[in-house]
Design an enzyme around this catalytic site. Structure first.
Site, PDB file in Angstrom:
ATOM      1  CD  GLU A 265      -3.804  -2.762   1.744  1.00 30.83           C
ATOM      2  OE1 GLU A 265      -3.406  -2.955   0.588  1.00 30.83           O
ATOM      3  OE2 GLU A 265      -4.666  -3.466   2.292  1.00 30.83           O
TER       4      GLU A 265
ATOM      5  CE1 TYR B 194      -5.428  -0.174  -0.647  1.00 29.66           C
ATOM      6  CE2 TYR B 194      -4.056   1.367  -1.866  1.00 29.66           C
ATOM      7  CZ  TYR B 194      -4.299   0.089  -1.395  1.00 29.66           C
ATOM      8  OH  TYR B 194      -3.404  -0.905  -1.659  1.00 29.66           O
TER       9      TYR B 194
END
Ligand code: GDP
Ligand code: MN
Length: 361
Positions: free
Chosen positions: A183, A100
Site C-alpha cells: 500500500e 491512495y
C-alpha cells in the site's frame, strides 16, 4: 509479517518506485549531520507498527533549526501505546495532491485486487465510507505480470498518467515479495514528480522462508517458540491452559471450557505422535503464560502413546495444576505413572474440563 515504513520504502525503492530522501535515526542528535542533505524542512515519522500515525501524533514537521528538538519530542512520545525507538527523517515534499493506492488479495476472486482513490491521505477510510465510488477497484487474473492498459485507465480515471508506472512497479513488489498487502497512502504528486510518501508491506507468513526472513517479528516470544516446535498455537486471554492433539479435539476442549463458563488461555495442538519431549515442551510453554492457573491436557492415544505423554507431563514439572484426560494406546501405564506422581487423570473430557474450570475459579 508487517514491515515498518522504512523497510517497505527500501523495498519500493529497489523496485524503482520514487521515495523521499531520508535517514533513519535512533537518537535525536543523529539527525543534525543529515539536515543539509535533506533540505530546509523535514518530516519526522515514528517507525511504529500502527496505522494512523499522523492522527496519533506520530508525524511531526520541522525546519532545520528545530529538527533536533522535534526529534527529542517525538522520541519521548508513545504512539497508540508503543514507544518510539526509531524515526525516519525525510525531506519534506511540496505535495500538490495525495492519492491512495493498494494491492491486496481478493478472497472471492482468489486473485490480486488493486484499489485506487483520487482522495488519499489520512482520511481515506471516511472518504471511502461516505462515497462508495471514491475508491476504484480492479481485480486481475493471477498470471498477469502487468496491469493491462484498459484496466489501468479504469483505475486512474482522470488522475495523471505518470502514476501508471508506480502502479505496475507496486504490482511487481506485490508478486515478488509474496505480499498480502502492498500500500502507498498517500501516493503524492509534486512539481518534481511522483513519490510514495508512505509505505506499507505485509509479507505472507507462509512465505517468510522464501523471502529470507528468519524471524517473524509479529509473533510473541512464546509464539515463536511454538512455531519452532511445530505446535499449532494461539494465545487467548483466559487462565485455563489447553493442550490437545488434533485440531478438532483441541477446539472441542475450548468449546467445552466456554460451555462451563471458563476462559481458555490458549489453543495448543501438539500434533500427531507426540513423544515425551514434545509434550514436555508444550506443557512448559503453556505453563509459562503469566495468567495460567491450571492446564487441561486432552489427548487421544493412537500413534501417540499415553505413557509417553505422562512422562512428558511429569518431566515438565510445572507449578500450575495439570489435569489430564487420555484414552487409547498404553492408557493404563500412563494412568499409573501420573497417579504415582500425584496428577489427576479423569475418565472423560467433560469431567476434566469441569475440574479445570473449577480449579481456575
Ligand atoms: P500515517 O498517518 O501513518 O498513514 O502516515 P503518513 O506517512 O501517511 O503521513 C500522514 C500525512 O502526513 C500524509 O497524508 C501527508 O498529508 C503528511 N505528510 C507525510 N509526509 C509529508 C511530506 O513529505 N510533506 C508534506 N507536506 N506532508 C507530508
Ligand atoms: Mn499513510
Amino acid at each position: 509479517m508487517k514491515l515498518l515504513e522504512y523497510e517497505a520504502k527500501s523495498v519500493f525503492k529497489d523496485f524503482g518506485i520514487p521515495v523521499p530522501k531520508s535517514v533513519l535515526i535512533r537518537a535525536p542528535e543523529e539527525v543534525a549531520p543529515h539536515l543539509a542533505a535533506l533540505g530546509d524542512t523535514v518530516v519526522l515519522k515514528a517507525q511504529v507498527d500502527v496505522g494512523g500515525r499522523g492522527k496519533a501524533g506520530g508525524i511531526l514537521k520541522a525546519d532545520d533549526a528545530d529538527a533536533v528538538r522535534a526529534a527529542r519530542d517525538l522520541f519521548s512520545r508513545e504512539i497508540k501505546g508503543l514507544p518510539v525507538r526509531e524515526i525516519l527523517v525525510e525531506e519534506r515534499l511540496p505535495i500538490t495532491h495525495e492519492y491512495y493506492l493498494s494491492i491486496a488479495i481478493d478472497r472471492s476472486t482468489k486473485g490480486p485486487v488493486i484499489l485506487f482513490a483520487d482522495a488519499g491521505g489520512v482520511d481515506i477510510e471516511s472518504a471511502a465510507q461516505e462515497d462508495a465510488g471514491a475508491v476504484r477497484k480492479v481485480t486481475l487474473p493471477p498470471l498477469l505480470t502487468e496491469v493491462p492498459a484498459f484496466l489501468m485507465r479504469e483505475l486512474l480515471g482522470d488522475a495523471p498518467k505518470d502514476l501508471a508506472p508506480v502502479i505496475n512497479r507496486l504490482y511487481r513488489v506485490f508478486r515478488e515479495k509474496d505480499a498480502m498487502l502492498a500500500e502507498i497512502n498517500p501516493l503524492v504528486t509534486t512539481e518534481k514528480g511522483v513519490y510514495a510518501a508512505d509505505a506499507k508491506l505485509i509479507v505472507d507468513d507462509n512465505a517468510l522462508a522464501r523471502q529470507g526472513i528468519a524471524v517473524n517479528r509479529d509473533l510473541t516470544d512464546r509464539e515463536q517458540e511454538a512455531e519452532k516446535h511445530g505446535f499449532a498455537y494461539v494465545e487467548l486471554d483466559g487462565s485455563i491452559g489447553v493442550i490437545g492433539n488434533g485440531a478438532g479435539l483441541t477446539m472441542s476442549t475450548l468449546d467445552l471450557i466456554e460451555f462451563y463458563q471458563g476462559r481458555a488461555a490458549n489453543f495448543l495442538d501438539v500434533g500427531g505422535g507426540a513423544d515425551q519431549d514434545r509434550v514436555q515442551h508444550a506443557v512448559r510453554l503453556v505453563a509459562g503464560m503469566p495468567d495460567v492457573k491450571v492446564i487441561v491436557v486432552n489427548l487421544l492415544g493412537g500413534i501417540t502413546r499415553c505413557d509417553e505423554v505422562a512422562k512428558g507431563i511429569i518431566a515438565a514439572g510445572v507449578a500450575p495444576t495439570v489435569i489430564v484426560r487420555m484414552a487409547g494406546t498404553n492408557e493404563e501405564e500412563g494412568r499409573r505413572l501420573l497417579a504415582e506422581h500425584g496428577y489427576r487423570m479423569l475418565e472423560s473430557m467433560d469431567a476434566a474440563v469441569k475440574a479445570a474450570v473449577e480449579a481456575a475459579a
